[in-house]
Design a protein around this motif. Structure first.
Motif, mmCIF file in Angstrom:
data_model
loop_
_atom_site.group_PDB
_atom_site.id
_atom_site.type_symbol
_atom_site.label_atom_id
_atom_site.label_comp_id
_atom_site.label_asym_id
_atom_site.label_seq_id
_atom_site.Cartn_x
_atom_site.Cartn_y
_atom_site.Cartn_z
ATOM 1 N N HIS A 166 0.846 -1.198 0.000
ATOM 2 C CA HIS A 166 0.000 0.000 0.000
ATOM 3 C C HIS A 166 0.880 1.246 0.000
ATOM 4 C CE1 HIS A 166 -3.604 -2.413 0.921
ATOM 5 N NE2 HIS A 166 -2.792 -3.112 1.697
ATOM 6 N N GLN A 167 0.616 2.156 -0.945
ATOM 7 C CA GLN A 167 1.381 3.397 -1.042
ATOM 8 C C GLN A 167 0.435 4.584 -1.231
ATOM 9 O OE1 GLN A 167 2.071 1.112 -3.921
ATOM 10 N NE2 GLN A 167 3.010 -0.193 -2.369
ATOM 11 N N LEU A 168 0.815 5.694 -0.624
ATOM 12 C CA LEU A 168 0.147 6.978 -0.828
ATOM 13 C C LEU A 168 1.171 7.961 -1.381
ATOM 14 C CD1 LEU A 168 -1.746 7.120 2.574
ATOM 15 C CD2 LEU A 168 -2.853 6.934 0.349
ATOM 16 N N TRP A 169 0.744 8.840 -2.271
ATOM 17 C CA TRP A 169 1.671 9.818 -2.833
ATOM 18 C C TRP A 169 0.936 11.120 -3.128
ATOM 19 C CZ3 TRP A 169 0.330 11.829 -7.459
ATOM 20 C CH2 TRP A 169 -0.560 11.081 -8.246
ATOM 21 N N THR A 170 1.696 12.189 -3.215
ATOM 22 C CA THR A 170 1.146 13.475 -3.624
ATOM 23 C C THR A 170 2.263 14.294 -4.253
ATOM 24 O OG1 THR A 170 -0.131 15.420 -2.923
ATOM 25 C CG2 THR A 170 1.599 14.658 -1.443
ATOM 26 N N GLY A 171 1.881 15.285 -5.054
ATOM 27 C CA GLY A 171 2.898 16.110 -5.705
ATOM 28 C C GLY A 171 2.304 17.323 -6.375
ATOM 29 N N ILE A 172 3.167 18.259 -6.715
ATOM 30 C CA ILE A 172 2.780 19.460 -7.447
ATOM 31 C C ILE A 172 3.900 19.793 -8.419
ATOM 32 C CG2 ILE A 172 3.749 21.028 -5.703
ATOM 33 C CD1 ILE A 172 1.409 22.948 -6.334
ATOM 34 N N GLY A 173 3.534 20.253 -9.604
ATOM 35 C CA GLY A 173 4.547 20.578 -10.596
ATOM 36 C C GLY A 173 4.037 21.583 -11.609
ATOM 37 N N ARG A 174 4.979 22.213 -12.288
ATOM 38 C CA ARG A 174 4.665 23.167 -13.349
ATOM 39 C C ARG A 174 5.318 22.708 -14.642
ATOM 40 N NH1 ARG A 174 6.838 27.873 -15.934
ATOM 41 N NH2 ARG A 174 5.186 29.376 -16.451
ATOM 42 N N ALA A 175 4.617 22.902 -15.742
ATOM 43 C CA ALA A 175 5.158 22.564 -17.054
ATOM 44 C C ALA A 175 4.627 23.561 -18.077
ATOM 45 C CB ALA A 175 4.793 21.140 -17.451
ATOM 46 N N VAL A 176 5.329 23.665 -19.211
ATOM 47 C CA VAL A 176 4.936 24.605 -20.264
ATOM 48 C C VAL A 176 4.824 23.867 -21.591
ATOM 49 C CG1 VAL A 176 6.043 26.550 -19.104
ATOM 50 C CG2 VAL A 176 7.302 25.274 -20.858
ATOM 51 N N VAL A 177 4.130 24.502 -22.516
ATOM 52 C CA VAL A 177 4.011 23.995 -23.877
ATOM 53 C C VAL A 177 5.106 24.634 -24.726
ATOM 54 C CG1 VAL A 177 2.549 23.908 -25.932
ATOM 55 C CG2 VAL A 177 1.537 23.587 -23.666
ATOM 56 N N THR A 178 5.810 23.824 -25.480
ATOM 57 C CA THR A 178 6.845 24.341 -26.364
ATOM 58 C C THR A 178 6.227 25.262 -27.414
ATOM 59 O OG1 THR A 178 8.143 22.318 -26.096
ATOM 60 C CG2 THR A 178 8.654 23.705 -27.997
ATOM 61 N N ASN A 218 4.130 37.011 -30.376
ATOM 62 C CA ASN A 218 4.304 37.763 -29.125
ATOM 63 C C ASN A 218 3.463 37.222 -27.972
ATOM 64 O OD1 ASN A 218 6.112 39.697 -30.303
ATOM 65 N ND2 ASN A 218 4.332 40.642 -31.297
ATOM 66 N N MET A 219 3.027 35.983 -28.075
ATOM 67 C CA MET A 219 2.223 35.397 -26.998
ATOM 68 C C MET A 219 3.122 34.762 -25.937
ATOM 69 S SD MET A 219 -0.910 33.612 -29.104
ATOM 70 C CE MET A 219 0.173 32.651 -30.160
ATOM 71 N N ASP A 220 2.620 34.742 -24.699
ATOM 72 C CA ASP A 220 3.308 34.020 -23.630
ATOM 73 C C ASP A 220 3.107 32.515 -23.825
ATOM 74 O OD1 ASP A 220 4.168 36.351 -22.395
ATOM 75 O OD2 ASP A 220 2.364 36.500 -21.144
ATOM 76 N N ASN A 221 4.019 31.721 -23.287
ATOM 77 C CA ASN A 221 3.919 30.275 -23.408
ATOM 78 C C ASN A 221 2.745 29.738 -22.593
ATOM 79 O OD1 ASN A 221 6.262 30.142 -25.001
ATOM 80 N ND2 ASN A 221 7.573 30.045 -23.194
ATOM 81 N N GLU A 222 2.049 28.773 -23.160
ATOM 82 C CA GLU A 222 1.008 28.077 -22.409
ATOM 83 C C GLU A 222 1.660 27.314 -21.254
ATOM 84 O OE1 GLU A 222 -2.339 26.369 -25.055
ATOM 85 O OE2 GLU A 222 -0.542 26.285 -26.306
ATOM 86 N N SER A 223 1.006 27.330 -20.094
ATOM 87 C CA SER A 223 1.590 26.674 -18.923
ATOM 88 C C SER A 223 0.493 26.068 -18.060
ATOM 89 C CB SER A 223 2.417 27.670 -18.098
ATOM 90 O OG SER A 223 1.562 28.659 -17.518
ATOM 91 N N VAL A 224 0.908 25.164 -17.171
ATOM 92 C CA VAL A 224 -0.029 24.536 -16.247
ATOM 93 C C VAL A 224 0.685 24.247 -14.935
ATOM 94 C CG1 VAL A 224 0.485 22.193 -17.056
ATOM 95 C CG2 VAL A 224 -1.700 22.654 -15.937
ATOM 96 N N ILE A 225 -0.036 24.400 -13.854
ATOM 97 C CA ILE A 225 0.404 23.940 -12.534
ATOM 98 C C ILE A 225 -0.600 22.882 -12.092
ATOM 99 C CG2 ILE A 225 0.770 24.540 -10.116
ATOM 100 C CD1 ILE A 225 1.613 27.317 -11.036
ATOM 101 N N THR A 226 -0.104 21.692 -11.765
ATOM 102 C CA THR A 226 -0.983 20.585 -11.410
ATOM 103 C C THR A 226 -0.625 20.041 -10.033
ATOM 104 O OG1 THR A 226 -1.369 19.910 -13.696
ATOM 105 C CG2 THR A 226 -1.696 18.236 -12.017
ATOM 106 N N TRP A 227 -1.641 19.886 -9.209
ATOM 107 C CA TRP A 227 -1.506 19.152 -7.942
ATOM 108 C C TRP A 227 -2.272 17.855 -8.081
ATOM 109 C CZ3 TRP A 227 -5.492 17.368 -4.903
ATOM 110 C CH2 TRP A 227 -5.108 16.747 -3.709
#
Length: 681
Positions: free
Chosen positions: A404-416, A461-470
């Motif tokens: 039995h395992q429990l996990w959690t995390g948060i991260g940020r990533a961008v679209v090229t 001139n657009m900013d990169n698409e990005s996401v923060i996921t928990w």
């Protein structure tokens, strides 16, 4: 024809995608699912894209007999740019169109060892486009495919397939194989459009003690022919003054879409003084002629990796990479108004070059006997728009017990950033309806319809698409025959793309710069803008159950809800024929389910079925209304003994009446085919 529970449940396998190293799946502090070779083979699928629907969180939409739309955790789009797809660690993402063309990786399915699907932000390890996750298609080592393999298949809609593989040993440490695959079929079930796809791949592996080397070489050639394609020419004046659209002449013709590609991949690793070093160098070259995706691109990529166990509780991973890409896109024709395609992409910058540089570091720490932390960050620079992005992550894994395992995390990533929305333009010929005082529709029904061109310009001139996921999850082996894998997640997206409000540059033949257009054509110009933000949340569940030695069930369920917002300064945000750009994200199915049954009746016979369900979409806008879709695939297989051919009878969509896998897409029907395969040593 026997099967083992370890081969059919993803919790009992070793994975490499999460941390760029081999580790038991139960040691991964993230949402990860593995589709095994046995699951792929017994699902009866004919392509990699179809098999991905076995995994939770993955949405696979069938657009034709051999064209698919694949997304992960919602935001479903034709070319989904928030998913990194790789084959053996080599990216197959198109820098030209910002998505994956699935026919370019149509390998022999028996060559695949497993498909690892990492859900959630994975920017720290993999960089751009790993925003919603990573799909890594891992092929078998050539020492597992010695001898000869033959496969032929035939079915409805002129489907024919022939595969051949020859594996051989060069010396005590080196093996190799050559694989060839060819597919011919109708492109759609309702007409005679043709599909032809050919793939060749070579792989050799050297393994000795604490070092390895893998070299791969391959390519593909695809031709699809569409017999009801229409091109348009615009006359200087209408042939009927009471019918403005009579200035547009249509010509039925054939569209031949060719795509070709070549790749080479060199991967090596060696252990020196208890430190693991790895390197990868790959190149590819691709081209396509389809009017909305026409162009060429060449890529050279190199990555290095260093993994060191600093002490008993800390492991440090360091890495860096460089990617060079050259893109060629045709410019608009001089005779723009002659033999126009209904949609066509061009660029004023016909040859474009870009580089991506990255460095990353990740520290894994054993905090206690049961608790492990993972902290890392990637710094990535894109020369296309001269931006530098940080993509960090932090994760925790708690081992309540060995099962039995429990996990959690948060991260940020961008679209090229890509050419498709920054430096290319696309035009579309449409019919504009507008009432005029001098137009009597009772006498002249077509007098209020005018030819128009919608011209969409790229915006650099657009900013990169990005996401923060928990996200957080639980994995558990409830008993020797039942296990569960569950995840909840929340994602916040910034700078998603949409079209701006647009404006008329020419109206009924007269342009604001003083020039004129033939046939009283109006031209409306739009620009891409980064004006949409969105939130997505949901839950994913995977179950594995083996009630008897010869019977297995693999089930998955996903709930995904997305809510998008955009600035009211853009007219197209909320008001258009389809309710504005928010609707593209807001009106999507929320429920997805899959149940696969694998039944080995005896050593000679297998009966398998796969039930898939996609929830309905309710909307006040008819365009998005969609019924729930439930399909059942059936496979019956027979093999007298291992030296005999394996005979399979497959029905895709058993008993299904004509349906659309997505509103306003091509109709689909039940498909039946037979397949014979055999292996000789």
């Amino acid at each position: 024809m026997s099967m083992d529970l370890d081969e059919l449940t993803s919790q009992n396998v070793t994975v490499t995608t999460a941390a760029k190293k081999e580790q038991p799946l139960n040691d991964v502090p993230a949402a990860i699912y593995v589709i095994t070779n046995e699951q792929i083979r017994r699902s009866g699928v004919r392509s990699i894209a179809e098999a991905l629907a076995l995994a939770p969180g993955v949405q696979v939409t069938k657009l034709s007999e051999f064209n698919w739309q694949v997304s992960l955790r919602g935001l479903n789009e034709t070319l989904f740019n928030k998913l990194l797809v790789m084959v053996d660690g080599r990216s197959v993402f198109s820098p030209l169109m910002s998505g994956t063309f699935w026919h370019t990786i149509d390998t022999i399915l028996d060559d695949i060892d497993r498909i690892e699907i990492l859900r959630g932000s994975a920017g720290t390890m993999w960089g751009g486009n790993a925003t919603n996750g990573v799909i890594n298609i891992i092929t078998k080592n050539s020492n597992e495919t010695l001898g000869q393999f033959f496969e032929i298949a035939h079915g409805q809609y002129n489907y024919k397939e022939a595969d051949y593989r020859y594996g051989f040993q060069l010396n005590d440490f080196t093996t190799a194989r050559l694989s060839v695959k060819g597919v011919q079929s109708d492109y759609y079930s309702f007409n005679d459009d043709e599909w032809n796809n050919y793939n060749v791949a070579f792989r050799t592996d050297y393994i000795e003690d604490d070092q390895f080397l893998t070299f791969q070489l391959g390519g593909y050639h695809t031709k699809s022919e569409h017999f009801n394609w229409t091109r348009f020419s615009i006359l200087d004046n209408p042939t009927d003054i009471n019918d403005p659209m009579s200035a547009v002449l249509s010509n039925k013709t054939n569209l031949k879409d060719y795509s070709r590609g070549f790749y080479s991949n060199f991967h090596f690793g060696k252990m020196i003084d208890d430190v693991q070093y790895e390197g990868m160098l790959w190149i590819d070259s691709n081209s396509r002629t389809e009017p909305t995706a026409n162009g060429e691109y060449d890529t050279l990529n190199t990555d290095i990796l260093r993994i060191e166990q600093l002490n008993e509780t800390n492991e440090l991973t360091l890495g860096a990479g460089i990617r060079y890409t050259k893109i060629k896109i045709p410019s608009a024709k001089n005779d723009f108004y002659v033999a126009m395609n209904p949609l066509h992409r061009t660029s004023e910058d016909q040859e474009q070059r870009e580089q991506i540089y990255n460095v990353f570091s990740q520290l894994e720490t054993q905090l206690t006997d049961k608790l492990t932390s993972t902290i890392g960050v990637k710094v990535e620079h894109f020369t296309r728009n001269n931006t530098t992005e940080l993509q960090p992550q932090a994760r925790l894994l708690y081992r309540a017990s060995g099962k039995h395992q429990l996990w959690t995390g948060i991260g940020r990533a961008v679209v090229t950033p890509s050419a498709v929305d920054s430096t290319t333009n696309i035009h579309q010929l449409v019919e504009l309806e507008e009432s005029q005082p001098t137009c009597n529709v009772d006498l002249y029904p077509e007098c209020h319809k005018y030819p128009s061109i919608y011209y969409t310009n790229g915006n650099a001139n657009m900013d990169n698409e990005s996401v923060i996921t928990w996200d957080a999850g639980y994995r558990g082996e409830i008993s020797d025959t039942f296990s569960i894998d569950s995840t909840i997640f929340f994602s916040e997206y910034k700078n998603l793309r949409m079209l701006g409000s647009g404006s008329w540059s020419c109206y009924k033949g007269y342009c604001f710069d003083g020039t004129t257009t033939p046939g009283q054509v109006s031209i409306a110009e739009f620009n891409y803008v980064d004006a949409i933000d969105a939130q997505s949340y949901g839950a994913e569940l995977a179950l594995f159950w083996q009630p008897t030695e010869n019977l297995n069930f693999n089930a998955s369920y996903s709930y995904i809800d997305t809510q998008a917002e955009c600035s009211s300064e853009y007219f197209s945000c909320t008001t258009s024929d389809f309710g504005g750009y928010k609707g593209i994200y807001n009106y999507q199915p929320k429920h997805y389910a899959s149940v696969q049954m694998l039944w080995t009746i005896n050593p000679q016979w297998q009966i398998d079925w796969w039930l898939k369900h996609k929830g309905s979409v309710s909307s006040s806008l008819e365009y998005y209304e969609a019924p729930a879709i439930t399909t059942l695939d059936l496979r019956v297989a027979w093999q007298q003994k291992h030296s005999w051919p394996l005979v399979e009878f497959v029905v895709d969509g058993l008993g299904s009446s004509t349906y659309e896998d997505m509103p306003n897409k091509a109709p689909l029907e039940e498909t039946v085919f037979m397949r014979l395969s055999w292996t000789t040593l």
